[in-house]
Structures are given as structure tokens and as C-alpha cells.
Design a protein around this motif. Structure first.
Motif, PDB file in Angstrom:
ATOM      1  N   HIS A  73       1.009  -0.922  -0.334  1.00 15.92           N
ATOM      2  CA  HIS A  73      -0.081   0.025  -0.130  1.00 15.92           C
ATOM      3  C   HIS A  73       1.083   1.329  -0.005  1.00 15.92           C
ATOM      4  CE1 HIS A  73      -3.115   2.880   2.266  1.00 15.92           C
ATOM      5  NE2 HIS A  73      -2.933   3.056   1.095  1.00 15.92           N
ATOM      6  N   ALA A  87       0.374   4.697   2.704  1.00 12.88           N
ATOM      7  CA  ALA A  87      -0.027   3.776   4.031  1.00 12.88           C
ATOM      8  C   ALA A  87      -0.321   5.294   5.252  1.00 12.88           C
ATOM      9  CB  ALA A  87       0.952   3.078   4.873  1.00 12.88           C
ATOM     10  N   ARG A 132      -8.769   3.761   4.290  1.00 19.25           N
ATOM     11  CA  ARG A 132      -7.281   3.096   4.688  1.00 19.25           C
ATOM     12  C   ARG A 132      -7.346   2.636   5.735  1.00 19.25           C
ATOM     13  NH1 ARG A 132      -7.035   9.339   3.347  1.00 19.25           N
ATOM     14  NH2 ARG A 132      -8.618   9.608   5.853  1.00 19.25           N
ATOM     15  N   ASP A 191      -4.666  -0.588   5.415  1.00 17.99           N
ATOM     16  CA  ASP A 191      -3.591  -1.026   5.842  1.00 17.99           C
ATOM     17  C   ASP A 191      -3.667  -2.329   6.751  1.00 17.99           C
ATOM     18  OD1 ASP A 191      -2.003   1.279   4.833  1.00 17.99           O
ATOM     19  OD2 ASP A 191      -3.213   2.293   6.794  1.00 17.99           O
ATOM     20  N   LEU A 203       3.676  -1.574   4.033  1.00 11.91           N
ATOM     21  CA  LEU A 203       3.042  -0.677   3.997  1.00 11.91           C
ATOM     22  C   LEU A 203       3.869   0.574   3.441  1.00 11.91           C
ATOM     23  CD1 LEU A 203       1.436  -2.736   7.035  1.00 11.91           C
ATOM     24  CD2 LEU A 203      -0.412  -1.338   6.087  1.00 11.91           C
ATOM     25  N   THR A 248       4.811   4.559   3.473  1.00 11.60           N
ATOM     26  CA  THR A 248       4.613   5.600   4.170  1.00 11.60           C
ATOM     27  C   THR A 248       4.726   6.563   3.736  1.00 11.60           C
ATOM     28  OG1 THR A 248       6.573   5.427   5.737  1.00 11.60           O
ATOM     29  CG2 THR A 248       3.753   4.856   6.593  1.00 11.60           C
ATOM     30  N   LEU A 307       0.366   3.904  12.179  1.00 10.91           N
ATOM     31  CA  LEU A 307       0.550   2.176  12.198  1.00 10.91           C
ATOM     32  C   LEU A 307       1.107   1.434  13.326  1.00 10.91           C
ATOM     33  CD1 LEU A 307       1.593   2.815   8.699  1.00 10.91           C
ATOM     34  CD2 LEU A 307      -0.718   1.924   9.088  1.00 10.91           C
TER      35      LEU A 307
END
Length: 376
Positions: A125, A128, A143, A147, A153, A155, A164
Motif C-alpha cells: 500500500h 499507508a 485507509r 492498512d 506499508l 508511508t 500504523l
């Protein structure tokens, strides 16, 4: 890695293509440079039908038209999500990719992630960890669920990592890579500088205010839209306003019989393309928006930005950038302060440097080579 790594890269709505374009460029560059076994296919879910998404749109971004178009079209959130899932599942079963790469927070992002989670296909993703902490926003639900299910993930800012980890995502799955939207901006800035729009509209740098508003809470409600027009009328007494109007917003203005006090000072124009929008964002006195992407672009370009929303999932644009939140009841006051103030250009957040796609592809390759146990 003994076999070719197959990626399915998914885009669902127009802004997603600005995010996948730099990743595609990087994958193709690696293939040309001799990185063994990198293959990709681009999937357009067709979540947003947009006649502007013609071949010229893909040429502008320097990417080929999608390999697969699921053509799901619009509908309620449930209908759209279900239709993407039903159309995407056979693509995954046929292709059996090593990774599905999803971007952003649209319904397609969630739908494709759900399909992969059930088929045992790994999901990366991009963007993320962004959170507005407002679950009345459909994007926030997308979202959070994406996640929770994704395997890697990626970011765009440090606050994403913290969000997260607070939600229990293992640190081994999180990689801070920066903002891929800035890669697209950097790659397209020269074309933006060649935009014919300023000459056509007779615009001078810092001589206008750029407005982009499309969220239903702002434009579908008569009192809200009326208050916005009052604020635009006030701005227009000091500096011209350029407002590319979404067709739905134009219909609402007509329905509610709302019009600018001075049509010459408030230019309600047709929607504009990516390069024109970048020129406007870079050269505006300030931007008034409810768009996520423009909060980021204005921060990179050092242009003051007023975001007409109660919250933002991009708090880094406020903490170090040029963005500030505003509300209808204080919009005129905030506008007056911006027009009076000498603005600070802010800082550019870490890794908003045009090299995020390189870090994304590195992360995919490294995770492909890592033993599975280390990712759980």
C-alpha cells in the motif's frame, strides 16, 4: 529471486494515476538497466469514468494506457466496492502476481486489497498510515482496512509510521519511503512551466488566488456554497480568483442560484489538467482547496494553502509546510490574514524529494527476497 517478480499496479481514480506513474517509470527503468525479472501490468478499475482520461492523459504522464480496464463505473460505496472485487478477482487468479500495488484511499484500493487478502496475494500500500481520525470520511475507512490487511506499508511521512504502529502493525511491514506525488510533480514541472493557461487567462505570478473545491460537504449544501461565494467575493475585491469548477459544483451553483458578484474578478472556468493545475498551484498568491493532493503540492512549492476541511490526513503539511485548516465561519478572517501577511515558505518534509518511487521498488525487491517468517 529465481523467477520474474510480477506486479499488478492498481489505479482507480484520476489522482491515482499521478501516484502510479512514477512507480511505472521506475520499474521500466530498472528493467532497461538490467534488474532481472521485473514485470508489471497496470489495472484501471474504471471507478471514475472521466472523459478526460483519454490517451492524451496517459501521454502527459508518460505512461501507456492501462493493460486491463475493469470498467466498473460509479455507484454507491457498497456497489462500487463489490463490483471492483468481482471484476478484480479473476484477474488475480489468472495473473497470480507476486505483489499487487495499491495507492491512496479510494474504494478500489480497499476492494483490491480485500480480494488479495483472501487469495493469499501480497499487497503493498503506497500512502499507508495517513489518518484524519474522522470515520465519517469514507476514505478513512478505506485507509484503515487497507492498512490492516496489507503486507507492505509504504508511508509518505513519519506520522504514518506512528499511526500504523499504534494500530498494531509490525514494524517489519512498515517502510518510510516519502511522497510519490512529489515524484510526479518534479517530473512534470517543466511541462507545467510551459502551460498555455496563464497567457490565455492573462494571469501573473502571485496575481491571483487558485480555488479547487469539490467535497460534498462544501459544494452540495446551499448555505455552505453561499458562504464560500461570499468569501470569494471578498477575495476578488483584492485579487482575482480563478476557480475551475467541477460539473457537479456548476450544477449546484445553478440549482441554488448562486453567482459571483463580479464575474470578471471571479473566473469560473472549466476543469483543468494536471500541468495547468501545477502552474496554478506554484504561482498563486495562495490556494483555497479541499483536495488532499493540492495540500501536498502547495507545501512542496512553497505556496500558502487554506484547506476548507475540519481535519486533514496530511498533518505534516501543517506542521512543517504552508498549509492551514479553515472553516466556513472563519474563512473570511483567515483569507484576510493571508492577504495581509508576508508568508513563510515552510519546509519540505523528509523524502519529498522526487525519489520515492526508487525507494518503493527497492522495498518490493527486498521484501520479495526476505524469508516469509520475517514479514509476519
Amino acid at each position: 529471486m529465481n523467477h520474474a517478480m510480477k506486479l499488478l499496479i492498481v489505479a482507480g481514480a484520476r489522482p491515482n494515476f499521478m501516484k502510479v506513474a512514477p512507480i511505472i517509470h521506475e520499474v521500466r527503468k530498472r528493467a532497461l538497466d538490467g534488474t532481472p525479472g521485473l514485470q508489471y501490468r497496470l489495472v484501471h478499475t474504471g471507478q471514475h469514468y472521466d472523459k478526460a482520461m483519454s490517451s492524451i492523459f496517459f501521454e502527459d504522464l508518460g505512461i501507456p494506457a492501462p493493460d486491463i480496464n475493469l470498467g466498473v463505473g460509479s455507484g454507491s460505496h457498497a456497489v462500487q466496492t463489490a463490483n471492483v472485487m468481482a471484476a478484480f478477482e479473476p484477474v488475480c487468479e489468472q495473473d497470480r502476481p507476486d505483489w499487487v500495488v495499491v495507492v491512496g484511499d479510494v474504494n478500489s484500493t480497499l476492494a483490491c486489497t480485500l480480494v488479495c487478502a483472501k487469495l493469499g496475494i501480497k499487497v503493498a500500500h503506497v500512502e499507508a498510515g495517513l489518518r484524519s481520525f474522522d470515520r465519517s470520511m469514507p476514505e478513512e475507512i478505506n485507509r484503515i482496512v487497507t492498512d490492516a490487511l496489507a503486507d507492505l506499508l509504504l508511508t509518505p511521512s513519519i506520522d504514518g509510521d506512528a499511526n500504523l504502529q499504534r494500530e498494531g502493525v509490525p514494524a517489519a511491514k512498515i517502510r518510510f519511503v516519502g511522497n510519490v506525488m512529489i515524484d510526479a510533480l518534479v517530473a512534470n514541472l517543466a511541462q507545467a512551466h510551459a502551460s498555455p493557461l496563464p497567457a490565455r487567462l492573462q494571469l501573473e505570478p502571485r496575481g491571483f488566488v487558485y480555488v479547487t473545491l469539490h467535497r460534498p460537504s462544501n459544494v452540495d449544501d446551499a448555505p455552505s456554497l453561499r458562504q464560500i461565494m461570499v468569501a470569494l467575493n471578498v477575495i476578488a475585491q483584492r485579487v482575482p480568483v480563478v476557480f475551475p469548477v467541477h460539473p457537479r459544483t456548476r450544477a449546484m451553483l445553478a440549482r441554488f442560484e448562486i453567482a459571483p458578484a463580479d464575474a470578471a474578478a471571479i473566473r469560473l472556468i472549466e476543469p483543468i489538467g494536471y500541468h495547468d493545475s501545477l502552474w496554478m498551484t506554484e504561482n498563486a498568491r495562495f490556494v483555497l482547496t479541499d483536495s488532499g493532493g493540492i495540500q501536498e503540492e502547495s507545501t512542496y512549492l512553497g505556496t500558502p494553502c487554506l484547506t476548507l476541511r475540519p481535519n486533514t490526513e496530511r498533518p505534516v503539511t501543517i506542521e512543517v509546510g504552508t498549509n492551514r485548516l479553515t472553516r466556513l465561519d472563519r474563512l473570511q478572517q483567515d483569507v484576510a490574514e493571508l492577504l495581509e501577511a508576508r508568508h513563510s515558505r515552510g519546509r519540505i518534509p523528509t523524502f519529498w524529494d522526487g525519489h520515492t518511487a526508487e525507494r518503493i521498488v527497492d522495498a518490493l525487491l527486498q521484501h520479495a527476497e526476505a524469508p516469509a517468517a520475517s514479514l509476519s
